[in-house]
Design a protein around this motif. Structure first.
Motif, PDB file in Angstrom:
ATOM      1  N   GLU A  22       0.824  -1.215   0.000  1.00 29.02           N
ATOM      2  CA  GLU A  22       0.000   0.000   0.000  1.00 29.02           C
ATOM      3  C   GLU A  22       0.858   1.265   0.000  1.00 29.02           C
ATOM      4  O   GLU A  22       0.597   2.228   0.724  1.00 29.02           O
ATOM      5  N   ILE A  23       1.910   1.215  -0.820  1.00 29.76           N
ATOM      6  CA  ILE A  23       2.802   2.372  -0.943  1.00 29.76           C
ATOM      7  C   ILE A  23       2.363   3.217  -2.138  1.00 29.76           C
ATOM      8  O   ILE A  23       2.204   2.697  -3.254  1.00 29.76           O
ATOM      9  N   GLU A  24       2.143   4.491  -1.904  1.00 30.38           N
ATOM     10  CA  GLU A  24       1.885   5.448  -2.974  1.00 30.38           C
ATOM     11  C   GLU A  24       2.292   6.825  -2.462  1.00 30.38           C
ATOM     12  O   GLU A  24       1.592   7.434  -1.672  1.00 30.38           O
ATOM     13  N   ASN A  25       3.471   7.267  -2.916  1.00 26.96           N
ATOM     14  CA  ASN A  25       4.008   8.516  -2.376  1.00 26.96           C
ATOM     15  C   ASN A  25       4.684   9.326  -3.470  1.00 26.96           C
ATOM     16  O   ASN A  25       5.573   8.829  -4.176  1.00 26.96           O
ATOM     17  N   THR A  26       4.250  10.575  -3.611  1.00 24.81           N
ATOM     18  CA  THR A  26       4.815  11.476  -4.629  1.00 24.81           C
ATOM     19  C   THR A  26       5.929  12.313  -4.007  1.00 24.81           C
ATOM     20  O   THR A  26       5.724  12.964  -2.980  1.00 24.81           O
ATOM     21  N   VAL A  27       7.112  12.256  -4.641  1.00 23.01           N
ATOM     22  CA  VAL A  27       8.286  12.983  -4.131  1.00 23.01           C
ATOM     23  C   VAL A  27       9.100  13.528  -5.299  1.00 23.01           C
ATOM     24  O   VAL A  27       8.903  13.129  -6.451  1.00 23.01           O
ATOM     25  N   ASP A  42      11.293   1.033  11.099  1.00 24.82           N
ATOM     26  CA  ASP A  42      11.156  -0.425  11.219  1.00 24.82           C
ATOM     27  C   ASP A  42      10.624  -1.044   9.927  1.00 24.82           C
ATOM     28  O   ASP A  42      10.951  -2.185   9.597  1.00 24.82           O
ATOM     29  N   GLU A  43       9.807  -0.287   9.209  1.00 26.46           N
ATOM     30  CA  GLU A  43       9.205  -0.805   7.967  1.00 26.46           C
ATOM     31  C   GLU A  43      10.220  -0.878   6.832  1.00 26.46           C
ATOM     32  O   GLU A  43      10.150  -1.785   5.986  1.00 26.46           O
ATOM     33  N   VAL A  44      11.179   0.045   6.778  1.00 18.16           N
ATOM     34  CA  VAL A  44      12.147   0.039   5.671  1.00 18.16           C
ATOM     35  C   VAL A  44      13.385  -0.788   5.980  1.00 18.16           C
ATOM     36  O   VAL A  44      14.124  -1.173   5.078  1.00 18.16           O
ATOM     37  N   HIS A  45      13.618  -1.076   7.288  1.00 20.16           N
ATOM     38  CA  HIS A  45      14.823  -1.822   7.667  1.00 20.16           C
ATOM     39  C   HIS A  45      14.764  -3.233   7.066  1.00 20.16           C
ATOM     40  O   HIS A  45      13.883  -4.030   7.372  1.00 20.16           O
ATOM     41  N   GLY A  46      15.706  -3.521   6.166  1.00 20.67           N
ATOM     42  CA  GLY A  46      15.740  -4.837   5.528  1.00 20.67           C
ATOM     43  C   GLY A  46      14.672  -5.047   4.464  1.00 20.67           C
ATOM     44  O   GLY A  46      14.486  -6.172   3.987  1.00 20.67           O
ATOM     45  N   LEU A  47      13.971  -3.978   4.072  1.00 16.11           N
ATOM     46  CA  LEU A  47      12.889  -4.102   3.088  1.00 16.11           C
ATOM     47  C   LEU A  47      13.457  -4.515   1.727  1.00 16.11           C
ATOM     48  O   LEU A  47      14.366  -3.885   1.205  1.00 16.11           O
ATOM     49  N   ASP A  48      12.894  -5.588   1.155  1.00 16.57           N
ATOM     50  CA  ASP A  48      13.386  -6.112  -0.123  1.00 16.57           C
ATOM     51  C   ASP A  48      12.190  -6.409  -1.032  1.00 16.57           C
ATOM     52  O   ASP A  48      11.711  -7.533  -1.116  1.00 16.57           O
ATOM     53  N   ILE A  49      11.679  -5.348  -1.677  1.00 16.76           N
ATOM     54  CA  ILE A  49      10.532  -5.478  -2.577  1.00 16.76           C
ATOM     55  C   ILE A  49      10.804  -4.667  -3.838  1.00 16.76           C
ATOM     56  O   ILE A  49      11.786  -3.927  -3.909  1.00 16.76           O
ATOM     57  N   GLU A  50       9.937  -4.829  -4.825  1.00 15.40           N
ATOM     58  CA  GLU A  50      10.008  -3.991  -6.021  1.00 15.40           C
ATOM     59  C   GLU A  50       8.984  -2.864  -5.917  1.00 15.40           C
ATOM     60  O   GLU A  50       7.861  -3.080  -5.456  1.00 15.40           O
ATOM     61  N   VAL A  51       9.389  -1.662  -6.325  1.00 15.28           N
ATOM     62  CA  VAL A  51       8.465  -0.531  -6.395  1.00 15.28           C
ATOM     63  C   VAL A  51       8.575   0.068  -7.789  1.00 15.28           C
ATOM     64  O   VAL A  51       9.608  -0.064  -8.466  1.00 15.28           O
ATOM     65  N   THR A  52       7.504   0.720  -8.220  1.00 14.80           N
ATOM     66  CA  THR A  52       7.566   1.446  -9.490  1.00 14.80           C
ATOM     67  C   THR A  52       7.648   2.937  -9.204  1.00 14.80           C
ATOM     68  O   THR A  52       7.163   3.419  -8.176  1.00 14.80           O
ATOM     69  N   PHE A  53       8.297   3.660 -10.118  1.00 13.59           N
ATOM     70  CA  PHE A  53       8.371   5.113 -10.014  1.00 13.59           C
ATOM     71  C   PHE A  53       7.885   5.683 -11.336  1.00 13.59           C
ATOM     72  O   PHE A  53       8.511   5.487 -12.391  1.00 13.59           O
ATOM     73  N   THR A  54       6.720   6.361 -11.310  1.00 10.88           N
ATOM     74  CA  THR A  54       6.144   6.962 -12.503  1.00 10.88           C
ATOM     75  C   THR A  54       6.529   8.435 -12.556  1.00 10.88           C
ATOM     76  O   THR A  54       6.202   9.211 -11.652  1.00 10.88           O
TER      77      THR A  54
END
Length: 442
Positions: A175-180, A228-240
């Motif tokens: 459930e990641i959706e973040n504009t930066v 705690d959520e990003v520590h060791g996080l190993d997933i794929e994300v897309t960047f549009t």
């Protein structure tokens, strides 16, 4: 009343306080007489309650209270008059049953005595005092940052190495959706940078989170997740990609100089570099001095040898806090605080031997300067003396704040003493090299 002391050794003593009936009897009688005048007891008019009944109901409580007051006053007076330098507070020796009907009482207190020792500021090995300078590289980088900050954004068709890229990170499962807005220099590997170079608005780039950034905090910001959520996080994300811009550097002209420092304070690039250097090195002095203070403190604790009444202090710590500790907890607390206690004793001796004092005028003047500096940050460059005095009075009405300022001034005076009398060598180096030497390559 009679007070005697037995020194068990150089660090421990027992004080015995003998209290006779004549020491407290008049006071107790007076208080009970006053009680009799105001006591409300059914069956008796106010002021006509038999004294025997008053004594039966209130006598022991009044006696205990008055003996305790007498005891504390006498003990404090004795310690002051004898000029005993005690650690912690006197500890009453346990008494199983006190006969409060007796004509006198004896109480014993354990004392922990401060040790005798000598402080030698000038050691054989010199302590380094860093003179940190802002070198040309640092000044040039700061000027470039300023130019970027005050520059303007120019739209681009494709991503280049120094582009600012706005877009949205997504991962449905998490459930990641973040504009930066990102820049390529923050990524860890060159492979990621290559994925972006030449990309256009609307392109979707797939990235692995593991090893994406040098710093986990960057990943936290990018994905809007907790540590705690990003520590060791190993997933794929897309960047549009939704926007590509290049920041055009601001001109180093009078308009920029006036924005930064006020009208006509700086007029040339040479003066700008000098001002940046001056401001940076003022900040470095604070870091350098704090490092010296820490290093001298460490040296003094390690090289000033003396014993402490460890057993007494452990017992005292067990009862000194809001919550009582068992023996193991008190021992652990003593081990943690021993170094701090040693430095407090060393510092106290240095303050006494070198007649270091902080007056109320010193505290007021420091508060005024502190307030003046804070007001200048908000553009109030010339506050009146009355304004400064009024604000300082409000600040110093807070006892904690006044104590904090006093401690700061003592630290400053100790630092001046260390610079004057300790064995110190000065080492000049750039801020970058200072960080490497002192903190490593973290």
């Amino acid at each position: 009343m009679n007070i005697t002391r037995e020194n068990l050794d150089a660090l421990n003593a027992v004080v015995k306080v003998d209290i006779a009936k004549e020491d407290y009897s008049d006071k107790v009688e007076k208080i009970l007489s006053d009680y009799r005048k105001t006591a409300n007891i059914p069956g008796f008019r106010k002021g006509h309650v038999p004294m025997g009944m008053v004594k039966k109901q209130y006598g022991k409580a009044v006696l205990v209270d008055e003996v305790n007051k007498l005891l504390q006053d006498a003990l404090n007076k004795y310690l002051t008059e004898e000029k005993l330098d005690v650690l912690g507070q006197p500890l009453p020796k346990p008494q199983d049953d006190i006969d409060w009907n007796a004509d006198g009482f004896t109480f014993e207190f354990e004392l922990g005595l401060a040790p005798e020792f000598e402080v030698k500021l000038k050691g054989k090995k010199a302590i380094t005092h860093y003179n940190i300078i802002a070198d040309d590289k640092m000044i040039d980088e700061q000027i470039e940052r300023i130019q970027k900050q005050y520059g303007k954004l120019v739209s681009q068709d494709t991503v280049e190495k120094d582009s600012e890229i706005t877009g949205t990170f997504k991962n449905e499962e998490k459930e990641i959706e973040n504009t930066v807005t990102i820049t390529l220099d923050k990524f860890k590997g060159k492979t990621t940078e290559k994925q972006f170079i030449g990309a256009k608005v609307g392109d979707v780039i797939t990235l692995k989170t593991k090893g994406l950034y040098n710093d986990e905090h960057e990943l936290m910001h990018a994905l809007k997740l907790g540590h705690d959520e990003v520590h060791g996080l190993d997933i794929e994300v897309t960047f549009t990609i939704t926007e590509i811009n290049k920041r055009e550097l601001a001109d180093l002209d009078q308009e920029l100089f006036d924005k930064l420092f006020g009208k006509d304070v700086v007029k040339t690039v040479t003066e700008l570099k000098a001002k940046i250097k001056e401001d940076a090195e003022k900040q470095f002095v604070q870091q350098s001095d704090q490092k010296l203070l820490n290093d001298v403190t460490e040296y003094l604790v390690e090289n000033t040898k003396f014993d402490l009444p460890a057993e007494f202090l452990t017992k005292w710590l067990a009862t000194a806090g809001e919550k009582e500790m068992d023996e193991a907890q008190a021992k652990e607390e003593y081990d943690k605080s021993e170094k701090s206690l040693r430095y407090q004793l060393i510092e106290g001796k240095l303050i006494e031997e070198n007649d270091i004092k902080v007056t109320m005028d010193d505290i007021k003047n420091h508060a005024r300067e502190m307030i003046k500096g804070q007001m200048a940050q908000f553009g109030q460059m010339n506050p009146s003396d009355k304004e400064l005095d009024d604000i300082a009075a409000r600040v110093l009405s807070n006892q904690d704040e006044a104590r904090r300022i006093s401690e700061q001034l003592i630290s400053q005076k100790l630092l001046e003493l260390y610079k004057e009398k300790a064995n110190i060598k000065v080492k000049e180096l750039s801020y970058e090299n200072f960080v490497k030497e002192v903190y490593g390559d973290k």
